[in-house]
Design a protein around this motif. Structure first.
Motif, short mmCIF file in Angstrom:
data_model
loop_
_atom_site.label_atom_id
_atom_site.label_comp_id
_atom_site.label_asym_id
_atom_site.label_seq_id
_atom_site.Cartn_x
_atom_site.Cartn_y
_atom_site.Cartn_z
N TYR A 80 0.83 -1.21 0.00
CA TYR A 80 0.00 0.00 0.00
C TYR A 80 0.87 1.26 0.00
CZ TYR A 80 -2.84 3.86 1.46
OH TYR A 80 -3.42 5.09 1.52
N HIS A 81 1.89 1.29 0.84
CA HIS A 81 2.71 2.51 0.92
C HIS A 81 3.58 2.69 -0.32
CE1 HIS A 81 1.39 3.91 4.76
NE2 HIS A 81 1.56 2.71 5.30
N ASN A 84 0.99 4.17 -2.66
CA ASN A 84 0.50 5.48 -2.20
C ASN A 84 1.58 6.55 -2.35
OD1 ASN A 84 -1.58 7.04 -1.02
ND2 ASN A 84 -0.41 7.08 0.88
N ASN A 374 6.56 4.48 7.25
CA ASN A 374 5.11 4.37 7.39
C ASN A 374 4.67 2.92 7.55
OD1 ASN A 374 4.64 7.11 7.23
ND2 ASN A 374 4.45 7.10 5.00
N GLN A 377 5.61 1.79 11.13
CA GLN A 377 4.74 2.42 12.14
C GLN A 377 3.39 1.72 12.22
OE1 GLN A 377 4.37 6.61 11.42
NE2 GLN A 377 5.96 7.11 12.89
N VAL A 380 4.00 -2.39 13.46
CA VAL A 380 4.44 -2.78 14.81
C VAL A 380 3.27 -2.81 15.79
CG1 VAL A 380 5.87 -2.10 16.77
CG2 VAL A 380 6.82 -2.05 14.47
N LEU A 384 1.64 -6.23 17.69
CA LEU A 384 1.62 -6.46 19.14
C LEU A 384 0.23 -6.89 19.60
CD1 LEU A 384 3.82 -3.46 20.35
CD2 LEU A 384 4.39 -5.87 20.49
N MET B 1 -0.84 6.69 3.79
CA MET B 1 -1.54 7.06 5.02
C MET B 1 -0.68 6.73 6.22
SD MET B 1 -5.11 5.60 6.42
CE MET B 1 -4.34 4.11 6.94
N ASN B 2 -0.51 7.68 7.11
CA ASN B 2 0.25 7.40 8.33
C ASN B 2 -0.72 6.93 9.41
OD1 ASN B 2 1.82 7.44 10.57
ND2 ASN B 2 2.97 9.25 9.93
N HIS B 3 -0.59 5.70 9.86
CA HIS B 3 -1.54 5.15 10.82
C HIS B 3 -1.36 5.73 12.22
CE1 HIS B 3 -3.25 1.82 8.38
NE2 HIS B 3 -2.22 2.17 7.65
N HIS B 4 -0.16 6.11 12.54
CA HIS B 4 0.10 6.57 13.90
C HIS B 4 0.92 7.86 13.87
CE1 HIS B 4 -1.51 2.83 15.37
NE2 HIS B 4 -0.84 2.26 14.41
N THR B 7 2.66 8.95 17.12
CA THR B 7 3.49 8.02 17.85
C THR B 7 4.81 8.70 18.20
OG1 THR B 7 2.55 6.17 16.68
CG2 THR B 7 4.63 5.78 17.78
N ARG B 11 7.97 5.84 22.36
CA ARG B 11 6.91 4.84 22.32
C ARG B 11 7.15 3.87 21.16
NH1 ARG B 11 0.94 5.96 20.54
NH2 ARG B 11 0.21 3.84 20.69
N GLN B 15 7.82 -0.08 21.49
CA GLN B 15 7.02 -1.05 20.74
C GLN B 15 7.91 -1.98 19.92
OE1 GLN B 15 4.17 1.33 18.56
NE2 GLN B 15 2.59 0.93 20.10
#
Lengths: 525, 59
Positions: A80-81, A84, A374, A377, A380, A384, B1-4, B7, B11, B15
């Protein structure tokens, strides 16, 4: 352990903790998963006679399952990234509405077909995040746009994202795709029609919904049928992707009809992407075409299939027994096909796509770093959550807690009513945990055992579970929040949530009715 | 799209450590169980518990 109300509540405690924390206290999946994991291990050890050795082995089994699921999650996010960052997703989304002048049909193209296509390729909230702003651009209100994008792709979640959720169902139940795919695909085929109708209803009202009904029926038959054929012939990883592509192809043919014909792209060979740079639609599509060619080639050409199937990773596990006499036979853990795994196919497709887009000059300086940042991020945090939930589910299953829960449900609802309850359980799990995947982890074995105890068709009940999970996941607060954030509805999430629940329950109830009807007709019993 | 998008670096690092432990420790645990080395098994199980604690703190 004997089944009593108290012992059933004890067995339900880890699930109840996850539900209460996520729904009541709005905790995220990873934190709630850890709380559920801790509760499961303590309850199994203190009340169900699970020793330290048994619990330790369950965590190793859980890790194999986690790796199996996360391989796809990471690779899907990477693809996707890659697309995108090149502006490819943006360009495809802009090209579709130009095909027709009928606004309701434009809404269907973006809110149903394109959102489903995105679910097939990426998932994880991407369909709503990408489609909702494009729908606002067509003139729909932000609330309508988020609801349309959410509900439009509900039928495609189970076989979308390289069928991550479906693979999880196979992993936790140990049943192959040949057993699980037919019922799942039939339920989701029915839900596909309902999702399309709801998209037009929300966007353009009852009158337009009935006007477009013949086209909606045709498209859902094409998509449902394609998904059924792909998933029952070994290509379940492309079930939703292939179905959405077939739907888009037929929809483009429909837009050639006089009543629907639009201005097309006015002969333009390039579109302007979000960052203001011209992009070719065909180059934009080539990345996704690479995935389809690779996936079909690796799954359907026997020589390639044999070649990539050589390296498999798994571990043998000894027989385990709780202090109360619950026995888990010796077994091989989840086998991970390193080079032929759906995650591997997605990784190859990402590499090919990256090279195509780079050669076309679609990347700006630092693109590779942004793609990897991206991806990691997003990957991860979700990994978890998956690890904690899977660890909890395997501990419950191997200590006899899931069996006890199933025994309680089978006695509580009875054989005649349970098929209608199964999709509601799947939907509830997905709504609360935010994913079809987690719902299958939590309730897959539970539904399996309950079906066995009641003498119901296991594929029927598990198909209803995962179809319910697929449709329930689109109503999950996490997805709605993503959608709202992309159209400036950050303060109105509650309003959108309420409406999505009202419209989204329709497809779930349809699956419940289908499951009940099939059960009464003796399907798979 | 940046999901976080929000963050924070600490952190994200927490993680990443949690994920490495959560996926790595069980294999040490498996080796210890198979060889009958109880102290080593306890050590790796403790690492797994630590990874869950880090997941909770960074979640």
């Amino acid at each position: 352990m004997p089944l009593t109300f108290f012992t059933w509540l004890l067995a339900f405690l880890p699930v109840a903790v996850v539900l209460a924390l996520m729904l009541g206290l709005k905790w995220g999946g990873s934190r709630a998963g850890v709380a559920g994991w801790t509760t499961a291990l303590l309850t199994a050890g203190l009340f169900f006679g699970a020793g330290a050795r048994l619990l330790a082995y369950t965590q190793v089994k859980g890790t194999l399952l986690t790796l199996d699921v996360c391989y796809v999650v990471w690779a899907a996010l990477l693809l996707y990234h890659v697309a995108n960052e090149a502006g490819a997703v943006d360009v495809i989304g802009k090209a579709l509405p130009a095909l027709t002048r009928e606004r309701a049909f434009q809404g269907l193209l973006l809110g149903w077909l394109f959102a489903s296509f995105l679910q097939g390729m990426g998932g994880f909230g991407v369909p709503v995040a990408v489609s909702a702003p494009l729908l606002v651009g067509l003139g729909y209100t932000p609330v309508q746009a988020v609801i349309m994008a959410c509900i439009g792709h509900g039928w495609a979640v189970n076989f979308g994202s390289m069928a991550t959720s479906f693979q999880t169902l196979m992993a936790v139940t140990g049943l192959p795709a040949e057993v699980l795919a037919p019922d799942s695909a039939i339920f989701l085929g029915g839900a596909c029609l309902a999702c399309g109708m709801v998209v037009t209803l929300v966007g353009d009202g009852w009158k337009k919904m009935f006007q477009l009904l013949p086209g909606t029926i045709l498209l859902s038959a094409v998509m449902g049928g394609t998904q059924y054929l792909l998933s029952t012939h070994g290509v379940y990883t492309l079930g939703a992707t292939g179905a959405a592509m077939a739907g888009l192809a037929v929809a483009i043919l429909i837009t050639r009809l006089p009543a629907y014909r639009g201005n097309g792209l006015n002969g333009a060979r390039h579109l302007i992407s979000g960052n203001g740079r011209p992009r070719s639609l065909w180059v934009a599509l080539s990345g996704y075409a690479a995935l389809v060619i690779l996936a079909f080639g690796m799954n359907l050409i026997p020589s390639i299939n044999r070649l990539v199937d050589h390296v498999q990773f798994s571990l043998p596990f000894p027989e385990l027994q709780t202090g109360l006499g619950f026995v888990v036979p010796a077994e091989m853990g989840r086998s991970i096909n390193i080079f032929g795994h759906p995650g591997a196919i997605l990784t190859y497709a990402s590499l090919v796509s990256y090279l195509i887009y780079r050669r076309a000059g679609y990347y700006e300086t630092g693109a590779l770093k942004r793609i990897l940042d991206n991806t990691s991020q997003g990957a991860v945090n979700s990994s978890l959550g998956v690890a904690a939930m899977v660890g909890m589910a395997v501990a419950m299953s191997n200590s006899g807690m899931t069996n006890l829960l199933a025994a309680g449900l089978s006695q509580g609802f009875g054989k005649s009513a349970y098929p209608a309850v199964a999709p509601l359980i799947g939907a509830l799990g997905a709504f609360i945990t935010g994913s079809n995947n987690n719902s299958n982890v939590l309730f897959g074995m539970l539904q399996y055992r309950t079906a066995e105890l009641l003498g119901l068709g296991v594929p029927l009940i598990l198909g209803a579970q995962t179809a319910g999970g697929s449709l329930g996941s689109i109503m999950a607060p996490a997805k709605v929040i993503v959608g709202c954030s992309t159209v400036g509805l950050g303060d109105n999430e509650g309003v959108v949530m309420g409406k999505i629940l009202i419209y989204g329950i329709g497809p779930v109830l349809l699956v419940a009715l289908l499951a009940l009807a099939f059960s009464w007709l003796g399907w798979g019993a | 799209m940046n999901h976080h998008p929000r963050t924070r670096p600490w952190r994200a690092r927490l993680q990443a450590v949690a994920l490495a432990l959560i996926l790595g420790a069980p294999f040490g645990l498996y080796a210890a169980l198979q060889s009958g080395n109880a102290p080593l098994a306890v050590f790796f199980f403790a690492l797994l518990v630590l990874s869950m604690a880090l997941t909770y703190l960074s979640g």
